[in-house]
Design a protein around this motif. Structure first.
Motif, PDB file in Angstrom:
ATOM      1  N   GLY A 121      -1.320   1.981   0.303  1.00  0.00           N
ATOM      2  CA  GLY A 121      -1.115   0.702  -0.383  1.00  0.00           C
ATOM      3  C   GLY A 121      -0.122  -0.200   0.322  1.00  0.00           C
ATOM      4  O   GLY A 121       0.589  -0.971  -0.328  1.00  0.00           O
TER       5      GLY A 121
ATOM      6  N   HIS B   7       1.325  -3.278   2.614  1.00  0.00           N
ATOM      7  CA  HIS B   7       1.026  -4.691   2.866  1.00  0.00           C
ATOM      8  C   HIS B   7       1.877  -5.154   4.037  1.00  0.00           C
ATOM      9  O   HIS B   7       2.917  -4.573   4.342  1.00  0.00           O
ATOM     10  CB  HIS B   7       1.333  -5.531   1.624  1.00  0.00           C
ATOM     11  CG  HIS B   7       0.531  -5.123   0.429  1.00  0.00           C
ATOM     12  ND1 HIS B   7      -0.805  -5.414   0.303  1.00  0.00           N
ATOM     13  CD2 HIS B   7       0.867  -4.429  -0.687  1.00  0.00           C
ATOM     14  CE1 HIS B   7      -1.257  -4.928  -0.841  1.00  0.00           C
ATOM     15  NE2 HIS B   7      -0.252  -4.320  -1.465  1.00  0.00           N
TER      16      HIS B   7
ATOM     17  N   TRP C  81       7.584   1.905  -0.669  1.00  0.00           N
ATOM     18  CA  TRP C  81       7.056   3.207  -1.050  1.00  0.00           C
ATOM     19  C   TRP C  81       8.114   4.162  -1.595  1.00  0.00           C
ATOM     20  O   TRP C  81       7.799   5.272  -1.996  1.00  0.00           O
ATOM     21  CB  TRP C  81       6.342   3.865   0.131  1.00  0.00           C
ATOM     22  CG  TRP C  81       7.201   4.036   1.347  1.00  0.00           C
ATOM     23  CD1 TRP C  81       8.067   5.059   1.611  1.00  0.00           C
ATOM     24  CD2 TRP C  81       7.290   3.152   2.453  1.00  0.00           C
ATOM     25  NE1 TRP C  81       8.690   4.862   2.801  1.00  0.00           N
ATOM     26  CE2 TRP C  81       8.226   3.697   3.361  1.00  0.00           C
ATOM     27  CE3 TRP C  81       6.676   1.947   2.781  1.00  0.00           C
ATOM     28  CZ2 TRP C  81       8.551   3.091   4.551  1.00  0.00           C
ATOM     29  CZ3 TRP C  81       7.012   1.344   3.980  1.00  0.00           C
ATOM     30  CH2 TRP C  81       7.933   1.910   4.851  1.00  0.00           C
TER      31      TRP C  81
ATOM     32  N   THR D  83      -3.210   3.260   6.089  1.00  0.00           N
ATOM     33  CA  THR D  83      -2.503   2.060   5.625  1.00  0.00           C
ATOM     34  C   THR D  83      -3.031   1.648   4.252  1.00  0.00           C
ATOM     35  O   THR D  83      -2.255   1.347   3.336  1.00  0.00           O
ATOM     36  CB  THR D  83      -2.657   0.906   6.636  1.00  0.00           C
ATOM     37  OG1 THR D  83      -2.067   1.308   7.879  1.00  0.00           O
ATOM     38  CG2 THR D  83      -1.962  -0.354   6.145  1.00  0.00           C
ATOM     39  N   LEU D  84      -4.353   1.666   4.088  1.00  0.00           N
ATOM     40  CA  LEU D  84      -4.956   1.340   2.789  1.00  0.00           C
ATOM     41  C   LEU D  84      -4.637   2.403   1.743  1.00  0.00           C
ATOM     42  O   LEU D  84      -4.329   2.080   0.592  1.00  0.00           O
ATOM     43  CB  LEU D  84      -6.470   1.193   2.935  1.00  0.00           C
ATOM     44  CG  LEU D  84      -6.966  -0.056   3.645  1.00  0.00           C
ATOM     45  CD1 LEU D  84      -8.473   0.030   3.880  1.00  0.00           C
ATOM     46  CD2 LEU D  84      -6.625  -1.294   2.847  1.00  0.00           C
TER      47      LEU D  84
END
Length: 193
Positions: A12, A14, A96, A8-9
Motif C-alpha cells: 500500500g 504511495h 507503514w 509496492t502495491l
C-alpha cells in the motif's frame, strides 16, 4: 507487472515510497524488502505539516512485517530527516509504522488480535517475537486507549486485590462499577497503591 511493483502495491505504498529490492532465502525462511524514495524527493514536515521539505539526511531502519506465506518478512528503508524552514531538522514518519516501533502497523494489529484470544507466550511462539517486545506493543496501545476514556460520568469506584501467583504477589485493580471496566491495575496491595 514486475515483483517490485507487486510488492509496492501489496504494501500500500504511495509516492515517493516504493519497493526497490527483494531478497528471498528459502534456507533461512526469510524475505527482505527494501523500500526507498527517488533522489530529490520532498516530504511534509511532521511538526507543522509544511510540504516540499528537502531531505537533510537518512538513517537505515528495519521493521518486522507480516509473514508472506510462511516466510518471515522484514522491511528495510532509508528514513529521511527533512529540513523545514520553520521547524528545523525533523524525522519523517513512515506510513507503514508508528514512530519508535520495530514493527509495521499491520504486524502490530496482528499482535493485538492474537493477544485478545490467547496468552502472550502463545502469541510469542506463533509470531517468533520475544514476549517482552509484545508487551511493549500492548503497553503502547493500552496507554493510547486509556487517553480516550471519558470519566465524566464516573461515580462508583471498585477496588479489588488478588494473588497473582503462589505466595504474596498481589495485584490491585481499580474499576468503574457502573461501566464494568478496569481503570487501573497496580502491582502490590500496599496503601501507597
Amino acid at each position: 507487472m514486475n515483483e517490485l511493483k507487486l510488492f509496492t502495491l501489496a504494501l500500500g505504498l504511495h509516492k515517493p515510497w516504493k519497493v526497490v529490492n527483494t531478497e528471498f532465502s528459502k534456507e533461512t525462511g526469510r524475505l527482505d524488502l527494501t523500500i526507498d524514495f527517488n533522489r530529490g524527493a520532498t516530504f511534509a514536515c511532521p511538526a507543522c505539516g509544511s510540504g516540499n521539505c528537502p531531505v537533510h539526511d537518512t538513517r537505515e531502519r528495519q521493521w518486522r512485517h507480516l509473514n508472506f506465506f510462511q516466510y518471515e518478512t522484514y522491511i528495510h528503508a532509508r528514513v529521511p530527516r527533512i529540513n523545514c524552514g520553520q521547524c528545523g531538522v525533523k524525522q519523517v514518519e513512515v506510513p507503514w509504522s508508528r514512530p519508535g516501533s520495530g514493527f509495521t502497523l499491520l504486524f502490530e494489529m496482528l499482535i493485538l488480535q492474537l493477544s485478545r484470544e490467547m496468552s502472550i507466550a502463545a502469541v510469542a511462539e506463533i509470531t517468533q517475537v520475544y514476549s517482552n517486545r509484545i508487551w511493549r506493543i500492548l503497553g503502547h496501545y493500552v496507554e493510547e486507549a486509556r487517553k480516550e476514556i471519558d470519566l465524566s460520568e464516573f461515580h462508583v469506584l471498585g477496588i479489588d486485590e488478588f494473588s497473582v501467583r503462589k505466595g504474596h504477589d498481589y495485584v490491585t485493580t481499580f474499576s468503574d462499577i457502573g461501566e464494568s471496566r478496569v481503570l487501573y491495575v497496580a502491582e502490590s496491595r500496599r496503601k501507597e497503591v
